[in-house]
Motif scaffolding. Sequence first.
Motif, PDB file in Angstrom:
ATOM      1  N   ALA A  21       0.837  -1.204   0.000  1.00 18.92           N
ATOM      2  CA  ALA A  21       0.000   0.000   0.000  1.00 18.92           C
ATOM      3  C   ALA A  21       0.871   1.255   0.000  1.00 18.92           C
ATOM      4  N   THR A  22       1.973   1.217   0.726  1.00 21.18           N
ATOM      5  CA  THR A  22       2.907   2.346   0.725  1.00 21.18           C
ATOM      6  C   THR A  22       3.480   2.552  -0.669  1.00 21.18           C
ATOM      7  N   CYS A  23       3.869   1.465  -1.326  1.00 15.67           N
ATOM      8  CA  CYS A  23       4.392   1.554  -2.694  1.00 15.67           C
ATOM      9  C   CYS A  23       3.343   2.105  -3.656  1.00 15.67           C
ATOM     10  N   VAL A  24       2.091   1.709  -3.482  1.00 18.45           N
ATOM     11  CA  VAL A  24       1.014   2.214  -4.336  1.00 18.45           C
ATOM     12  C   VAL A  24       0.869   3.722  -4.159  1.00 18.45           C
ATOM     13  N   PHE A  25       0.895   4.191  -2.914  1.00 19.58           N
ATOM     14  CA  PHE A  25       0.759   5.627  -2.676  1.00 19.58           C
ATOM     15  C   PHE A  25       1.939   6.402  -3.268  1.00 19.58           C
ATOM     16  N   VAL A  26       3.143   5.843  -3.196  1.00 20.02           N
ATOM     17  CA  VAL A  26       4.307   6.493  -3.800  1.00 20.02           C
ATOM     18  C   VAL A  26       4.140   6.564  -5.317  1.00 20.02           C
ATOM     19  N   TYR A  27       3.735   5.456  -5.922  1.00 24.19           N
ATOM     20  CA  TYR A  27       3.572   5.391  -7.386  1.00 24.19           C
ATOM     21  C   TYR A  27       2.483   6.351  -7.870  1.00 24.19           C
ATOM     22  N   ILE A  28       1.342   6.320  -7.210  1.00 24.21           N
ATOM     23  CA  ILE A  28       0.241   7.203  -7.598  1.00 24.21           C
ATOM     24  C   ILE A  28       0.631   8.659  -7.384  1.00 24.21           C
ATOM     25  N   GLY A  29       1.362   8.939  -6.322  1.00 30.14           N
ATOM     26  CA  GLY A  29       1.830  10.307  -6.085  1.00 30.14           C
ATOM     27  C   GLY A  29       2.736  10.795  -7.199  1.00 30.14           C
ATOM     28  N   ARG A  30       3.638   9.916  -7.674  1.00 26.50           N
ATOM     29  CA  ARG A  30       4.520  10.278  -8.787  1.00 26.50           C
ATOM     30  C   ARG A  30       3.713  10.545 -10.050  1.00 26.50           C
ATOM     31  N   LEU A  31       2.738   9.701 -10.319  1.00 29.15           N
ATOM     32  CA  LEU A  31       1.909   9.899 -11.511  1.00 29.15           C
ATOM     33  C   LEU A  31       1.105  11.190 -11.410  1.00 29.15           C
ATOM     34  N   ASP A  32       0.646  11.480 -10.215  1.00 32.52           N
ATOM     35  CA  ASP A  32      -0.190  12.664 -10.009  1.00 32.52           C
ATOM     36  C   ASP A  32       0.606  13.960 -10.156  1.00 32.52           C
ATOM     37  N   ARG A  33       1.874  13.937  -9.757  1.00 32.79           N
ATOM     38  CA  ARG A  33       2.697  15.149  -9.805  1.00 32.79           C
ATOM     39  C   ARG A  33       3.203  15.489 -11.204  1.00 32.79           C
ATOM     40  N   ARG A  34       3.297  14.524 -12.079  1.00 37.91           N
ATOM     41  CA  ARG A  34       3.852  14.803 -13.400  1.00 37.91           C
ATOM     42  C   ARG A  34       2.787  15.409 -14.321  1.00 37.91           C
ATOM     43  N   THR A  35       3.264  16.034 -15.376  1.00 36.45           N
ATOM     44  CA  THR A  35       2.369  16.617 -16.367  1.00 36.45           C
ATOM     45  C   THR A  35       1.855  15.487 -17.255  1.00 36.45           C
ATOM     46  N   SER A  36       0.561  15.381 -17.368  1.00 38.61           N
ATOM     47  CA  SER A  36      -0.002  14.297 -18.164  1.00 38.61           C
ATOM     48  C   SER A  36       0.027  14.664 -19.646  1.00 38.61           C
ATOM     49  N   HIS A  37       0.069  13.643 -20.458  1.00 40.50           N
ATOM     50  CA  HIS A  37       0.068  13.831 -21.910  1.00 40.50           C
ATOM     51  C   HIS A  37      -1.331  14.285 -22.328  1.00 40.50           C
ATOM     52  N   PRO A  38      -1.437  15.207 -23.288  1.00 41.39           N
ATOM     53  CA  PRO A  38      -2.756  15.693 -23.713  1.00 41.39           C
ATOM     54  C   PRO A  38      -3.680  14.574 -24.214  1.00 41.39           C
ATOM     55  N   MET A  39      -3.114  13.531 -24.816  1.00 41.94           N
ATOM     56  CA  MET A  39      -3.966  12.441 -25.307  1.00 41.94           C
ATOM     57  C   MET A  39      -4.612  11.668 -24.160  1.00 41.94           C
ATOM     58  N   GLY A  40      -4.037  11.772 -22.965  1.00 38.52           N
ATOM     59  CA  GLY A  40      -4.588  11.080 -21.807  1.00 38.52           C
ATOM     60  C   GLY A  40      -5.963  11.592 -21.414  1.00 38.52           C
ATOM     61  N   GLU A  41      -6.309  12.775 -21.884  1.00 41.20           N
ATOM     62  CA  GLU A  41      -7.612  13.363 -21.579  1.00 41.20           C
ATOM     63  C   GLU A  41      -8.709  12.852 -22.493  1.00 41.20           C
ATOM     64  N   GLN A  42      -8.336  12.201 -23.594  1.00 41.53           N
ATOM     65  CA  GLN A  42      -9.323  11.693 -24.542  1.00 41.53           C
ATOM     66  C   GLN A  42      -9.798  10.315 -24.103  1.00 41.53           C
ATOM     67  N   VAL A  43     -11.082  10.105 -24.144  1.00 37.56           N
ATOM     68  CA  VAL A  43     -11.656   8.821 -23.751  1.00 37.56           C
ATOM     69  C   VAL A  43     -11.255   7.750 -24.774  1.00 37.56           C
TER      70      VAL A  43
END
Length: 149
Positions: A21-43
């Motif tokens: 669970a600690t590793c999951v929170f670290v991983y999700i935190g890293r994903l959340d902090r980075r700039t997402s690719h514009p295509m990631g917003e498309q369904v």
Amino acid sequence: MNLGPWGDLTILAAVMEVVFATCVFVYIGRLDRRTSHPMGEQVGAHKAVLAKVRRREPLSQDEFDYASELVADARSPLAYAIPAALFTIGFFYVVGCLFMLHLDGGNPSFRTFIGGIPMLTSMNMAVQLRKVAALKGKLAQPYLCGTGR
């Protein structure tokens, strides 16, 4: 204090759940902090791009960048903490029930093995991550539109 094998496995599962669970929170935190690719917003963009990579169809530069990001995310060791945490929750439930049954002297019922559902689900998640991670080889020789490659 001797808890027996089921008690020991229950404690081990609880400790491993905290670790994963600690590793999951670290991983999700890293994903959340980075700039997402514009295509990631498309369904449905991830499914379409990964399908193009699997079929080795030509990709635009944006699609190639997005596919590279998706493959890199799936190749991260921390990504596997998500299915590991889910598996450990199910394992904790099963061995915890068996530990309680061992103390009470009861027989296992169907309810005891309900923890197998998240365990099976987590294995499917891990396989799907491996499939996406395996696309790295296909991304090594990109088929970009208009580049003559």
